[in-house]
Scaffold this motif. Structure first.
Motif, mmCIF file in Angstrom:
data_model
loop_
_atom_site.group_PDB
_atom_site.id
_atom_site.type_symbol
_atom_site.label_atom_id
_atom_site.label_comp_id
_atom_site.label_asym_id
_atom_site.label_seq_id
_atom_site.Cartn_x
_atom_site.Cartn_y
_atom_site.Cartn_z
ATOM 1 N N LEU A 1 0.848 -1.189 0.000
ATOM 2 C CA LEU A 1 0.000 0.000 0.000
ATOM 3 C C LEU A 1 0.881 1.236 0.000
ATOM 4 O O LEU A 1 1.900 1.287 0.705
ATOM 5 C CB LEU A 1 -0.898 0.011 1.244
ATOM 6 C CG LEU A 1 -1.790 1.241 1.451
ATOM 7 C CD1 LEU A 1 -2.905 1.277 0.432
ATOM 8 C CD2 LEU A 1 -2.368 1.259 2.863
ATOM 9 N N VAL A 2 0.475 2.248 -0.760
ATOM 10 C CA VAL A 2 1.162 3.527 -0.783
ATOM 11 C C VAL A 2 0.258 4.562 -0.114
ATOM 12 O O VAL A 2 -0.862 4.798 -0.559
ATOM 13 C CB VAL A 2 1.513 3.961 -2.217
ATOM 14 C CG1 VAL A 2 2.285 5.285 -2.197
ATOM 15 C CG2 VAL A 2 2.327 2.885 -2.922
ATOM 16 N N HIS A 3 0.767 5.161 0.950
ATOM 17 C CA HIS A 3 0.042 6.167 1.730
ATOM 18 C C HIS A 3 0.644 7.521 1.370
ATOM 19 O O HIS A 3 1.765 7.849 1.767
ATOM 20 C CB HIS A 3 0.217 5.851 3.220
ATOM 21 C CG HIS A 3 -0.442 6.819 4.161
ATOM 22 N ND1 HIS A 3 -0.893 6.421 5.412
ATOM 23 C CD2 HIS A 3 -0.721 8.137 4.069
ATOM 24 C CE1 HIS A 3 -1.404 7.479 6.035
ATOM 25 N NE2 HIS A 3 -1.298 8.527 5.246
ATOM 26 N N VAL A 4 -0.104 8.323 0.598
ATOM 27 C CA VAL A 4 0.389 9.593 0.074
ATOM 28 C C VAL A 4 -0.205 10.738 0.882
ATOM 29 O O VAL A 4 -1.421 10.936 0.889
ATOM 30 C CB VAL A 4 0.030 9.761 -1.419
ATOM 31 C CG1 VAL A 4 0.539 11.110 -1.937
ATOM 32 C CG2 VAL A 4 0.597 8.617 -2.241
ATOM 33 N N ASN A 5 0.650 11.496 1.563
ATOM 34 C CA ASN A 5 0.207 12.686 2.288
ATOM 35 C C ASN A 5 0.180 13.869 1.337
ATOM 36 O O ASN A 5 1.183 14.186 0.700
ATOM 37 C CB ASN A 5 1.148 12.957 3.458
ATOM 38 C CG ASN A 5 1.020 11.923 4.552
ATOM 39 O OD1 ASN A 5 0.070 11.946 5.329
ATOM 40 N ND2 ASN A 5 1.959 10.999 4.615
ATOM 41 N N MET A 6 -0.963 14.535 1.266
ATOM 42 C CA MET A 6 -1.164 15.592 0.268
ATOM 43 C C MET A 6 -1.752 16.838 0.917
ATOM 44 O O MET A 6 -2.651 16.743 1.756
ATOM 45 C CB MET A 6 -2.108 15.079 -0.827
ATOM 46 C CG MET A 6 -2.354 16.054 -1.963
ATOM 47 S SD MET A 6 -3.536 15.382 -3.183
ATOM 48 C CE MET A 6 -2.561 14.080 -3.951
ATOM 49 N N ARG B 1 -2.109 -0.549 -4.418
ATOM 50 C CA ARG B 1 -3.201 0.125 -3.713
ATOM 51 C C ARG B 1 -2.694 1.471 -3.208
ATOM 52 O O ARG B 1 -1.566 1.583 -2.725
ATOM 53 C CB ARG B 1 -3.685 -0.717 -2.529
ATOM 54 C CG ARG B 1 -4.302 -2.062 -2.922
ATOM 55 C CD ARG B 1 -5.591 -1.846 -3.698
ATOM 56 N NE ARG B 1 -6.230 -3.098 -4.032
ATOM 57 C CZ ARG B 1 -7.316 -3.557 -3.435
ATOM 58 N NH1 ARG B 1 -7.867 -2.878 -2.450
ATOM 59 N NH2 ARG B 1 -7.864 -4.695 -3.812
ATOM 60 N N VAL B 2 -3.547 2.504 -3.275
ATOM 61 C CA VAL B 2 -3.147 3.858 -2.919
ATOM 62 C C VAL B 2 -4.165 4.484 -1.976
ATOM 63 O O VAL B 2 -5.376 4.435 -2.224
ATOM 64 C CB VAL B 2 -2.999 4.750 -4.173
ATOM 65 C CG1 VAL B 2 -2.609 6.175 -3.769
ATOM 66 C CG2 VAL B 2 -1.962 4.178 -5.124
ATOM 67 N N LEU B 3 -3.663 5.067 -0.906
ATOM 68 C CA LEU B 3 -4.458 5.850 0.033
ATOM 69 C C LEU B 3 -3.927 7.281 -0.010
ATOM 70 O O LEU B 3 -2.725 7.506 0.176
ATOM 71 C CB LEU B 3 -4.327 5.270 1.440
ATOM 72 C CG LEU B 3 -5.058 5.925 2.610
ATOM 73 C CD1 LEU B 3 -5.189 4.905 3.748
ATOM 74 C CD2 LEU B 3 -4.328 7.155 3.150
ATOM 75 N N ALA C 1 -8.621 4.961 -1.709
ATOM 76 C CA ALA C 1 -9.278 5.606 -0.573
ATOM 77 C C ALA C 1 -8.690 6.994 -0.412
ATOM 78 O O ALA C 1 -7.508 7.221 -0.680
ATOM 79 C CB ALA C 1 -9.080 4.807 0.714
ATOM 80 N N VAL C 2 -9.533 7.936 0.025
ATOM 81 C CA VAL C 2 -9.086 9.295 0.338
ATOM 82 C C VAL C 2 -9.514 9.581 1.766
ATOM 83 O O VAL C 2 -10.698 9.465 2.101
ATOM 84 C CB VAL C 2 -9.675 10.337 -0.620
ATOM 85 C CG1 VAL C 2 -9.169 11.733 -0.253
ATOM 86 C CG2 VAL C 2 -9.328 10.005 -2.068
ATOM 87 N N VAL C 3 -8.559 9.945 2.596
ATOM 88 C CA VAL C 3 -8.836 10.250 3.993
ATOM 89 C C VAL C 3 -8.925 11.759 4.161
ATOM 90 O O VAL C 3 -7.988 12.493 3.833
ATOM 91 C CB VAL C 3 -7.746 9.673 4.915
ATOM 92 C CG1 VAL C 3 -7.924 10.188 6.350
ATOM 93 C CG2 VAL C 3 -7.802 8.151 4.897
ATOM 94 N N ALA D 1 -18.024 6.335 -1.348
ATOM 95 C CA ALA D 1 -17.571 5.099 -0.724
ATOM 96 C C ALA D 1 -16.062 5.069 -0.514
ATOM 97 O O ALA D 1 -15.564 4.291 0.304
ATOM 98 C CB ALA D 1 -17.990 3.898 -1.572
ATOM 99 N N ARG D 2 -15.338 5.904 -1.240
ATOM 100 C CA ARG D 2 -13.880 5.919 -1.107
ATOM 101 C C ARG D 2 -13.377 6.967 -0.125
ATOM 102 O O ARG D 2 -12.183 7.028 0.150
ATOM 103 C CB ARG D 2 -13.219 6.178 -2.468
ATOM 104 C CG ARG D 2 -13.456 5.107 -3.490
ATOM 105 C CD ARG D 2 -12.627 5.372 -4.719
ATOM 106 N NE ARG D 2 -13.160 4.704 -5.891
ATOM 107 C CZ ARG D 2 -12.771 4.937 -7.131
ATOM 108 N NH1 ARG D 2 -11.837 5.853 -7.362
ATOM 109 N NH2 ARG D 2 -13.312 4.294 -8.137
#
Length: 384
Positions: free
Chosen positions: A76-81, A103-105, A137-139, A158-159
């Motif tokens: 998984l790649v967790h990208v802080n933006m 997979r990207v968050l 997914a977008v947090v 949903a994302r």
């Protein structure tokens, strides 16, 4: 048979030493990842504010992500933006990761994504949404930003998931409050955090009569704010400390009574959550996701952004009413314990990681008793 540990790539500008909410939030997260044995790799696409060095750091980080992805060494790649140019730079990581079948968050920290999006030429306004819709997914940090993502940028609902920031619990450290008049401000001094409006509010006749002191911790336009304080005649009651490390901020808050943060734009500021953890009375604005954490009259006082008169009234109330101040302080600490501890934030991310990677055959999060896999850091974190 014990499953292999999950492998996460964290794209974090400035690394864990970054001055601001991203660095604080990611530090809290990786401490929990280490505790349970999740492998994490840090990619820092930010070398300095200099555009050439920034471009070089981004290119190096992208190359390393490609190498990890091609080697099958990431789940998984967790990208802080953030907002503005961050969308374009971090968007490269999102698009590369998806091209590699990863997979990207996207973890959105933006305080100004809405206004920076509105300033884009019409032909470019579809780009931020296009990038964010590529993510699995977008947090978002709160309800306002969730609505903006869904309604304006057309990210499928949903994302989009809300996971508030969290901060470490200072515990039962003794607090040395005195007369209830010690105010602190924590953040980058300037227009976005509303420092100018704060100084104008403190210079109003009603507040001049009260024995308050204000300590400002943060970088930014220190010289400009010092000059404004002198013009307003309140400079002798202010202390400008510059940027402070986390432990120094905690020491300052232990002796404070009130946090004031009159931001014009926000994500979910760590200063508000840290103040809640220390049981301070909070006077702030309804910017961004602040209203998710602070309920007006319950665990803080809220005013509209850019309204120094309303800010002055709120400060007069909390400075002049000791029972109110005490109620706000107690409720702030209780709200922190219920919703904003770092452990709660980390648990929410781990649950989302599991959801996003459950299809990976044989992989999962090891139990707390499992052997801890070594972590790797790629790229040089900076304090910029």
């Amino acid at each position: 048979m014990r499953s292999e540990p999950m492998r996460i790539v964290l794209v974090t500008p400035g690394g864990l030493e970054q001055r601001g909410g991203i660095g604080s939030a990611m530090t809290a997260l990786v401490e929990e990842l280490d505790r349970i044995g999740v492998r994490w790799t840090l990619l820092d696409p930010w070398a300095a504010a200099d555009p050439v060095r920034q471009l070089a750091a981004t290119a190096v980080a992208l190359a390393r992500l490609a190498r990890l992805g091609l080697a099958g060494d990431v789940d998984l790649v967790h990208v802080n933006m953030c907002g503005g140019g961050s969308v374009w730079r971090k968007g490269l990581f999102v698009l590369l990761a998806k091209a590699l079948g990863l997979r990207v968050l996207v973890h959105l920290h933006a305080a100004d994504l809405d206004t920076s999006w509105a300033r884009l030429p019409r032909l470019l306004r579809n780009v931020p949404g296009f990038i964010l819709r590529r993510a699995d997914a977008v947090v978002a940090l709160g309800a306002y930003w969730r609505s903006f993502l869904i309604e304006t940028l057309r990210v499928p609902a949903a994302r989009v998931q809300v996971i508030p920031n969290g901060v470490a619990d200072p515990g039962g450290t003794a607090r040395t409050r005195r007369n209830g008049q010690r105010i602190v401000f924590v953040g980058r001094l300037g227009l976005r955090k509303g420092t100018d409006g704060l100084l104008h509010a403190l210079a109003t006749p009603g507040l001049r009569r009260r024995p308050w002191t204000l300590t400002l911790a943060g970088d930014g336009d220190i010289g400009g704010m010092q000059a404004l304080a002198r013009r307003l005649g309140i400079d002798r009651r202010l202390a400008f400390l510059g940027w402070l490390a986390g432990q120094d901020v905690a020491r300052m808050m232990r002796t404070a009574d009130i946090l004031v943060l009159p931001s014009r734009q926000e994500g979910l500021p760590m200063a508000v959550l840290e103040a809640m953890a220390h049981g301070l009375a909070i006077v702030t604005t309804r910017a961004g996701a602040i209203g998710d954490a602070v309920t007006d009259g319950v665990n803080g006082l809220l005013v509209e952004p850019g309204d120094p008169a309303a800010l002055a009234d709120a400060l007069e109330r909390v400075l002049g009413d000791a029972p109110l101040r005490g109620r706000l302080q107690d409720a702030a600490r209780a709200r922190f314990e219920a919703d904003y501890a770092a452990s709660r934030m980390a648990a929410s991310f781990l649950a989302l990681y599991r959801d996003l990677t459950h299809a990976k055959a044989g992989r999962g999060v090891p139990s707390a008793g499992a052997d801890v896999a070594p972590r790797r850091r790629l790229g040089q974190p900076s304090g910029g």
